[in-house]
Design an enzyme around this catalytic site. Structure first.
Site, PDB file in Angstrom:
ATOM      1  N   ASP A  82       0.799  -1.223   0.000  1.00 23.33           N
ATOM      2  CA  ASP A  82       0.000   0.000   0.000  1.00 23.33           C
ATOM      3  C   ASP A  82       0.835   1.277   0.000  1.00 23.33           C
ATOM      4  OD1 ASP A  82      -2.567   1.359   0.310  1.00 23.33           O
ATOM      5  OD2 ASP A  82      -1.785   1.882   2.281  1.00 23.33           O
ATOM      6  N   ARG A  83       0.196   2.338  -0.411  1.00 13.62           N
ATOM      7  CA  ARG A  83       0.833   3.657  -0.418  1.00 13.62           C
ATOM      8  C   ARG A  83       0.977   4.224   0.986  1.00 13.62           C
ATOM      9  NH1 ARG A  83      -2.033   9.129  -2.848  1.00 13.62           N
ATOM     10  NH2 ARG A  83      -0.520  10.622  -2.026  1.00 13.62           N
TER      11      ARG A  83
END
EC number: 5.4.99.27
Length: 349
Positions: A82-83
């Site tokens: 994920d970011r």
């Protein structure tokens, strides 16, 4: 029209009463990939173990391709990350007949290369063994109560697919229905949408088994999986199965719906079929798309778990097998608010 929500799914230990926030900062959600292969030191593929902050896997792959002077098709990953996190993940870049680029030209404040080794093959998803998580829960309503509840949660939770599998407002399921109705989409998107459809059916099968009090007990026709393996066999009433189940040698499963479901038997088939009958558009669409049935364990047990009080916050760490979701563990521990403010496509797999 069906309204989809993870709130409809049953809890193993009852819905938690304590509240907390996750990911007020990327450093509050750390993930480290654990792989089953060691690079052999030779070959045209450069394997990179990279620590990144504030970017998703696809963005990182673009940066690596630009740095190496190759097409993005030459960059591979084992898992998606994920970011809104600090993650350590492996990528490989194919460099036939080329020397290693200068690592320093790839690094910046948000990208650090931990290791770089040559290997004879490109990185594939099967290489990913597990993910190690270190999470800081903030704004915790009762930290001590969360610590005490962890003693239950650490025994294992429903192996639900997390909300990130389904997209914003469960849009991936709606898009799967469009595919079933004949809409053409790119192959990788079609795979994503079909996966969302059968992930939802799988979640509902676990939830129904929980509601019927059969989450930890054998039923007729159960398909059992050997721990740490995809090998499986059917419950034929063997006398030692309850003991093997209790010891963790074998695991209960639920089907990922698709072609081949008709070979299932007994109560196991009846439970799965009842869920499929409640979502005929999804179940029939998956079969018509020639998606093959598979099995997935219904229990997700965090390994090497630890929980600590950090002032008024709570820090937890654990290891999960690849393909599972940290949010499914958190869901049983606290009612959490994601401070990053978004639904994520790739958290924790």
């Amino acid at each position: 029209m069906t309204e989809y929500s993870l709130n409809k799914l049953a809890y193993r230990f009852g819905q938690p009463t304590e509240t907390a926030a996750i990911r007020q900062q990327p450093e509050h959600f750390k993930v480290q990939e654990l792989i089953r292969v060691e690079p052999d030191g030779t070959g045209e593929h450069l394997w990179l173990n990279i620590r990144k902050r504030g970017m998703n896997t696809q963005f990182l792959m673009k940066q690596v391709a630009r740095w190496a002077g190759v097409s993005e098709r030459n960059v591979s990953h084992a898992g998606l990350k994920d970011r809104h996190a600090v993650t350590e993940q492996w990528l490989s870049v194919q460099l036939p007949g080329k020397p290693d680029p200068d690592i320093r030209e790839l690094e910046n404040d948000d990208i650090q290369v931990i290791a770089a080794h040559r290997h004879s093959q490109k990185l594939r998803s099967a290489v990913l063994l597990a993910n190690r998580f270190e999470l800081l829960l903030t704004n915790v309503s009762d930290p001590q109560a969360v610590v005490e509840r962890w003693q239950q949660v650490s025994r294992g939770v429903p192996n639900y697919f997390g909300e990130q599998r389904f997209g914003h407002s469960f849009g991936n399921i709606d898009k799967a229905k469009q595919v079933f109705a004949g809409k053409r989409v790119k192959r990788h998107l079609q795979s994503l949408f079909l996966s969302a459809a059968r992930s939802w059916l799988f979640n509902c099968m676990i939830s129904q088994r929980l509601e019927q009090g059969q989450f930890e007990t054998l039923i007729a026709g159960d398909m059992l999986m050997l721990a740490g393996s995809r090998s499986h066999f059917q419950n034929q009433g063997e006398a030692d199965l309850p003991e093997r189940l209790a010891s963790g040698d074998v695991q209960l499963s639920a089907p990922l719906w698709g072609e081949g479901y008709e070979k299932l038997e007994g109560e196991y088939l009846a439970l799965a079929q009842s869920v499929a009958n409640s979502e005929p558009e999804l179940a029939e669409g998956l079969v018509k798309q020639r998606v093959k049935m598979a099995l997935r364990p219904i229990l997700l047990k965090p390994e090497h778990g630890r929980i600590d009080l950090v002032g008024k916050d709570v820090k937890i760490s654990f290891v999960l097998p690849s393909g599972s979701f940290a949010t499914s563990v958190l869901r049983e521990l606290v009612s959490y608010q994601d401070a990053s403010g978004s639904v994520h496509a790739d958290l924790g797999e």
